[in-house]
Every structure is written in C-alpha cells, then in structure tokens.
Design an enzyme around this catalytic site. Structure first.
Site, PDB file in Angstrom:
ATOM      1  CG  ASP A   1      29.656  35.793  11.731  1.00  0.00           C
ATOM      2  OD1 ASP A   1      28.801  35.796  10.828  1.00  0.00           O
ATOM      3  OD2 ASP A   1      29.555  35.107  12.764  1.00  0.00           O
ATOM      4  CG  ASP A  20      18.111  34.383  12.642  1.00  0.00           C
ATOM      5  OD1 ASP A  20      18.483  33.923  11.526  1.00  0.00           O
ATOM      6  OD2 ASP A  20      18.692  35.313  13.221  1.00  0.00           O
TER       7      ASP A  20
END
Lengths: 252, 203
Positions: free
Chosen positions: A11, A130
């Site tokens: 990230d 997702d």
C-alpha cells in the site's frame, strides 16, 4: 508449465509505503523501491502496488514511484488504485509498470476496460474485484471505493462481464476473509475459475503456509497475493514456496 | 556501446533501465549512423507483428538492422523483437519478418487448461549444452505472448513447455532472440543481458 505466482502487495500513500514493514536490513522502511528490491531478493514473482493516496493531486507521485522501483527491480509490476483514464494508464506503463489494475473505475466506466485493452493489450489490464457476502441475500456482491461502497453486481456475473470487455486478469479480494488470516475464499475462486478463462489472483485471508497450498490445490488460480503475513515476517516467500513445492505445486 | 533500436516498441525503457543497472552503456536510437557505429544491436518489441515491422520499414530500420546483422554485428531480439528475426508471422494475416533466422511465427493452438497469452514464469529446458547461455538450464523466466516461433532444433538454445515446445532463447551465429523478457526475469534475466554484452558483443 507456468509457475504459480506468489505476490506481495504494497500500500502506497503519497509515494511512501504505508504499513510499518519491518525488514531489518532496510535503511528507509517507507521507501517502495527498497522494499520492492527486498521482495525481489526473497523470490517474489510479481509485485502489486496499491495507491491509497486520498487526493487526486498527489496521485502523480505514483508514476515517480514506479519509475524508481523499475530502475532496480526487474520483475512484473502491477499498479492499482484510483486509475480512471487512458492517460493515467499510459503514464504508469511508460514509467515501468507491466499491468494496471482497475477497480472502482471499471464499475463506473466499463468502457475504460475495453479502451485500455485495445490500446495496450489485454495482458496489461487487470480488473480488481472486491467481494463480500451480502448478509441478507447470501449473494457475493462487488464493492468499490476500497470496500466502502456496495454495488448490486454479483461477483461471478461481473467477472464474466469484465473478461468479455477485455480484462486479461482478475485480482479478486474476498472482504469476508481479508484480515482474518483464516485462509482464502476457496469456494469463490472455484466459482470464478469455472466461469472465466483468464488468470485469477486470489487475495484476502492468507494466514498460514497451508492456506497457500489449499487455494492452489482446490481452485484454479494463477497466483496468491498477500500483504501482512509477508510484511510482518509471519511467513517468508521462501517458506511459502518450499511448502508449495513439497505439496506438488509448481513454483519458481 | 549497444544500440537499442528506437521504434516506439513498448518495453524499450525497461530494457534501458536493466542495462543501466548493469552499467552496460546503451543508447536508444533510430539514427542510422549511430546504429552502424554501435558494437551490438538490441531489438525490443511488444505488441503485434505487422505494425512493428511496418514501423521498422517506414523508418528505414528494417533493412539497416538486417544488413548490420548479416555483416556480423551481434543482435539480440526480445519478445516481439525476437519474433521479428524470423521469416514470417501468421499474426493477423501473413507478414514477412527480417528473415535472419529460418522459421515461422504462429499462434498457440487452443487447448483446455491453457490460457492465451502465456503470461508468467516458465522453466527453461536447455537444448544446447555448450551455449554461453547454458546457465538458463531449469531457470524460470518471464513470458507474455500469444504467438511462438516454429523453427529447426539447431536454432533452439532453450525451450519451455506450454502446450507445445516453445523456443525461449534462439540463436543463429551472432544473432540471438529471447521470447521471454530478460528485463522482467529477475537476476537470471539480467545475466542474459550481461552475457550478451560480454560474451557475444565483447568477443
């Protein structure tokens, strides 16, 4: 035979790796290039960089990150997070990315998948999905905006649609499993593997060495992605690969 | 100095970065004079065969690269650049290549369980033990392609198994080609570039 891929995910927020990765030999624990080089040394097959920068103005830093990483890391790089246009895709590929991953933008503007695939080739366009089980209906629904927004799309139908539009690979995160360390969502990947003929990367839930064996043995996935188990040294890539090799899974 | 042929080929910048990392001097160029005076040529390439060949021809680079290679200059073609070394390709119609290595570029057959393109790390099987590139034996390198070169065994240094035996590193005299991307194949990929620069060009 192609090797199954083990993929660490980083990230990145405003050009810095967000989570406190504690590799002892790094002088700068937030530097994406140093962390990427360390993962290359450990035997990662590919790296995914997820841009979690909140504002659009600061997004340009991701191009610089890719530019820096690709000067010292020589393996496939995928970049995702907030990409909404062909211009952005082009800049990332030119900076050294091999693939880009589209998530919310693919839902908002499915034409972007086709436009990207036509211009750069299907192999460059990954669609990230997702997925979370809807408690009332039991359906596997697609979420966007980092898992914040529920859509009415069902995972398998959406997967088929994006592949028809030109997606060359799917990066599928089970939000049910993500963060639980209870293993990958094997049923979901079985359903997806039967529905589409592009490579699927499983993400969410990796906690133990056996979890990697289970997902590769029980579902038709090309790779498995994980973040925290690698970042916090709970597992090393070498351990994962040696366990997979012993279980008869083809790894590099 | 190695000349990386500049014709908007796609993987050019990553290749340049890999040579830079190895501290091997390269220049990205389409200038005939620079290409002629270079010690070796790198022909990159990503995308479809016909437009790439057309661009090379429009810029006068196809004949030049061919002449230089036939005159003995070391040449390394990479991915589509490797495919361009062959006689022809059947990608979207039949198209002529540079004709530096005998053979034809054809599509993978369709077979259940095999996705096209081949995308990922595959294991090299060594076919020529005395090659400078024998270190590739059993090593994995990174592939992204939907077509492959069909050629005689004498030109195949390493091959990988993907439905068919796919030539991975090919050679005819001082002309080499890799179907895989050395610039994306980690340490062993860098060794391929270094070996070309030192043992083929440096001879």
């Amino acid at each position: 035979m192609l090797a199954k891929r083990i993929i660490p995910c980083l990230d990145v927020d405003q050009g810095r790796v967000k989570k406190g990765i504690n590799f002892v030999n790094l002088t700068d624990v937030g530097d994406p290039a140093q962390i990427a080089a360390e993962y290359q040394r450990q035997g990662a097959d590919e790296l995914v960089f997820l841009d979690i920068t909140a504002t659009n103005q600061q997004r340009k830093t991701m191009v610089d990150v890719v530019e820096q990483v690709s000067r010292q890391v020589f393996m496939p790089l995928t970049v995702g997070g907030g990409i909404t246009s062909i211009t952005e895709i082009q800049a990332l590929l030119k900076a050294g990315a091999d693939k880009v991953s589209l998530n919310s933008a693919a839902v908002a503007d499915p034409g972007l998948i086709t436009a990207g695939a036509k211009k750069f080739g299907n192999q460059c366009i990954v669609v990230a999905i997702d997925v979370k089980t809807d408690p009332s209906s039991g359906k596997q629904l697609v979420y966007t905006h980092g898992g914040q927004q529920k859509t009415s799309l069902e995972a398998v139908a959406w997967a088929k649609q994006v592949v028809a539009l030109g997606a060359g690979e799917l990066l599928v995160t089970s939000m049910d499993q993500d963060g639980t360390k209870a293993g990958f969502a094997i049923d979901l990947y079985r359903q997806l593997g039967a529905a589409v003929d592009v490579p699927i990367i499983a993400s969410g839930g990796a906690g133990s060495l056996q979890d990697f064996v289970d997902v590769f043995q029980s579902a038709d996935v090309a790779g498995a992605l994980a973040a925290s188990v690698f970042h916090y040294h709970e597992l090393t890539i070498a351990q994962v690969k040696s366990t997979l090799r012993q279980a008869g899974v083809n790894v590099r | 100095m190695l000349a990386i042929i500049d014709y908007d080929a796609g993987n050019t910048y990553n290749l340049k970065k890999a040579f830079d990392y190895l501290k091997i001097p390269t220049v990205l160029t389409a200038d005939p004079q620079q290409i002629k005076t270079s010690d070796g040529l790198i022909l990159p390439g990503v995308g479809a065969f016909a437009p790439a060949m057309a661009t090379l021809q429009q810029r006068g680079l196809a004949d030049l690269v061919k002449q230089e290679a036939l005159a003995g200059k070391p040449l390394l073609g990479i991915c589509l650049g490797m495919q361009l070394l062959f006689d022809s390709s059947t990608e979207y119609g039949k198209h002529a290549g540079l004709g530096l290595i005998p053979g034809q570029v054809v599509a993978f057959p369709e077979k259940p369980g095999y996705k096209i393109p081949q995308m990922g790390w595959n294991q090299n099987q060594l076919r020529q033990k005395n090659s400078d590139f024998a270190f590739l034996a059993n090593e994995y390198t990174y592939f992204v392609h939907s077509y492959y070169a069909k050629c005689e065994a004498e030109y195949v240094v390493t091959a990988v198994d993907y439905m068919v035996q796919v030539p991975a590193l090919v050679q005819r005299q001082q002309i080499y080609g890799t179907q895989f991307h050395p610039e994306k194949s980690g340490a062993v990929g860098l060794q391929v570039l270094q070996t070309f620069a030192q043992k083929v060009v440096g001879k």
